[in-house]
Write an enzyme that holds these catalytic residues in place. Structure first.
Site, short mmCIF file in Angstrom:
data_model
loop_
_atom_site.label_atom_id
_atom_site.label_comp_id
_atom_site.label_asym_id
_atom_site.label_seq_id
_atom_site.Cartn_x
_atom_site.Cartn_y
_atom_site.Cartn_z
N HIS A 89 -18.71 -36.30 -9.54
CA HIS A 89 -17.38 -36.94 -9.48
C HIS A 89 -16.76 -36.56 -8.12
O HIS A 89 -17.10 -35.52 -7.55
CB HIS A 89 -16.55 -36.34 -10.62
CG HIS A 89 -15.19 -36.91 -10.81
ND1 HIS A 89 -14.11 -36.53 -10.05
CD2 HIS A 89 -14.72 -37.83 -11.69
CE1 HIS A 89 -13.04 -37.18 -10.47
NE2 HIS A 89 -13.38 -37.98 -11.46
N ASP A 110 -18.74 -28.04 -12.83
CA ASP A 110 -17.69 -28.98 -13.22
C ASP A 110 -17.94 -29.32 -14.69
O ASP A 110 -18.85 -30.07 -15.02
CB ASP A 110 -17.79 -30.22 -12.33
CG ASP A 110 -16.89 -31.36 -12.79
OD1 ASP A 110 -16.35 -31.29 -13.91
OD2 ASP A 110 -16.75 -32.33 -12.03
N GLN A 167 -16.64 -33.00 -18.41
CA GLN A 167 -17.19 -33.89 -19.45
C GLN A 167 -18.09 -33.14 -20.43
O GLN A 167 -18.70 -33.77 -21.30
CB GLN A 167 -17.98 -35.04 -18.80
CG GLN A 167 -17.15 -35.93 -17.89
CD GLN A 167 -16.08 -36.75 -18.61
OE1 GLN A 167 -16.04 -36.81 -19.84
NE2 GLN A 167 -15.21 -37.36 -17.83
N LYS A 169 -9.11 -34.01 -21.66
CA LYS A 169 -10.32 -34.70 -22.11
C LYS A 169 -10.84 -34.11 -23.42
O LYS A 169 -11.84 -34.57 -23.97
CB LYS A 169 -11.40 -34.62 -21.03
CG LYS A 169 -11.04 -35.36 -19.74
CD LYS A 169 -12.18 -35.33 -18.77
CE LYS A 169 -11.79 -35.69 -17.35
NZ LYS A 169 -11.39 -37.08 -17.18
N CYS A 219 -14.62 -42.86 -10.15
CA CYS A 219 -14.47 -41.75 -9.19
C CYS A 219 -15.83 -41.10 -8.90
O CYS A 219 -15.91 -39.88 -8.74
CB CYS A 219 -13.47 -40.70 -9.69
SG CYS A 219 -11.83 -41.35 -9.97
#
Ligand code: C6P
Length: 415
Positions: free
Chosen positions: A132, A209, A212, A235, A373
């Protein structure tokens, strides 16, 4: 297709879960809302909304500053939130959790503190081709400031990291390896533990990261051996504007602060400032106390269902949707990795994703269309954009069926 596939005994009671989310009862353009844009942000259960209201109704005061009753209470609740986050990702101690505005801020924090301190001209930072923008741009900025070089580990056509190529990029000049646990554009789950071991063997730190991943799979930062792990509350059924950065204690201790201001100091004179201890050193200014109350409630909500059950339910939906959408004409699935979570990205031969998104919207179906993104991912596949359906624990097979009907409607419109 849908009628012929037997619905398995699902481990979660979806109807009960759906009743927890007020917004899911929305009518969109005269249809029951089908919300399949969870990778962008998930919806919030009543308990999270209530936790925020309750915070303001009964505990609001500035934290770490007052001797009075409410300030003590607010501080206790804030620190209890930190402990809850730490347990959720299995950090060794609560002080390894720094509250941030979200994934993006956590990554920037590492780039600007650890990065500025340790990265020099000629050093290298390795990212993957599926990142991302939040996990590309902060590292490019660091490279620009230091003269270090950004190197990109490629992915194969299925959207999996090519591990041999990744390994070839690592060398003693590699100072940072930054990678997504789960790709937002492809759904690929990266084998972080194995990749972290390869990076550590060359002396690099590993920045994950987790935006997700945390909403969809059980995360154990110690087992992964991540040095830093960043994620966002919004999220994972929590509020916007709050997130967390896990960092190994020794690394956080040795890092300079990120921003200057109140609460991050121990003492200030015009000649010299000494800094507060970790993690407060990284939390300048009044933090989002209500956000932490909401995040804590979101984690308790996820724990109440069980993260493994959430993962199993979403996995079932993803498989069901992949089969059903693949069976439609002119569909190209973007991201067919063996290990995937929550995300189904695709294109339809001659129809622009934005047109598909608009037609689906008219049917009450919310998907994201665009580059998500992750423009380099689109470039890798030679496409401008995809349609992305992304699942959460409250989604159902009936909603997948609605998506398939919507896509048939797209065909009719463009026939
Ligand atoms: N992806 C999506 O629709 P923030 O905005 O800081 O909460 O999260 C940024 C971010 C970082 N990494 C990954 C893998 C992400 O998916 C995201 C957010 C959203 O895919 C909004 S662009």
């Amino acid at each position: 297709m849908s009628a012929s596939v037997a619905v398995p005994e699902t481990a979660v009671d979806v109807e009960k879960i759906r009743a927890d989310f007020p917004i899911l009862h929305t009518q969109a353009h005269g249809h029951n809302l089908v919300y399949l844009d969870n990778a962008a942000t998930s919806q919030k259960p009543r308990v999270v909304i209530d936790a925020i209201v309750r915070y303001y109704e009964s505990a609001n005061a500035n934290i770490h500053r007052g001797v009075h009753y409410l300030s003590q209470l607010a501080t206790e609740e804030f620190e209890a939130g930190r402990a809850t986050v730490a347990r959720f990702v299995n950090a060794a101690k609560a002080s390894e959790i720094v509250f941030t505005r979200g994934t993006t801020e956590g990554i920037n924090l590492v780039a600007q503190t650890w990065g500025r301190t340790h990265v020099r001209a000629g050093d290298e930072i390795v990212v993957t081709a599926m990142e991302h923008h939040s996990d590309i741009v902060p590292w490019q900025m660091l490279c620009g400031a230091t003269g270090a070089k950004l190197r990109v580990a490629p992915i194969n056509d299925r959207g999996e990291l090519i591990v041999e190529e990744f390994a070839k990029l690592l060398n003693p000049k590699t100072k940072i390896v930054a990678l997504a646990h789960v790709s937002n554009a492809l759904g690929t789950v990266n084998p972080v533990k194995m990749l972290a071991a390869l990076a550590h063997a060359q002396g690099a730190i590993v920045v994950v990261d987790g935006a997700q991943a945390v909403p969809h799979i059980a995360v154990d930062v110690q087992d992964l051996d991540a040095d830093f792990y960043s994620f966002s509350a919004h999220k994972m059924y929590g509020p916007t504007g709050i997130g967390a950065l896990y960092g190994k204690a020794a690394l956080l201790e040795a890092m300079p602060p990120y921003q200057g201001g109140g609460d991050m100091i121990s003492s200030v004179t015009f000649e010299k400032t000494t800094f507060n201890k970790v993690p407060h050193k990284f939390e300048a200014g009044t933090p989002d106390m209500a956000g932490v109350a909401g995040l804590k409630a979101a984690i308790e909500y996820m724990n109440g269902i069980g993260v493994d059950k959430i993962a199993a339910h979403e996995h079932d939906l993803l498989e069901y949707a992949t089969e059903a959408v693949s069976a439609l004409p002119s569909i190209r699935i973007i991201g067919t990795a063996a290990e995937k979570a929550s995300v189904l990205s695709f294109t339809v031969d001659d129809v622009h994703p934005h047109d598909i998104g608009t037609i689906l919207d008219q049917e009450g179906i919310a998907v994201r269309t665009g580059h998500h993104c992750a423009q380099p991912v689109m470039e890798r596949y030679g496409i401008p954009a995809t349609v992305r359906a992304s699942f959460a624990v409250y989604n159902t097979r009936a909603e997948v069926d609605a998506l398939v009907r919507g896509l048939r409607r797209v065909r009719e419109v463009f026939a």
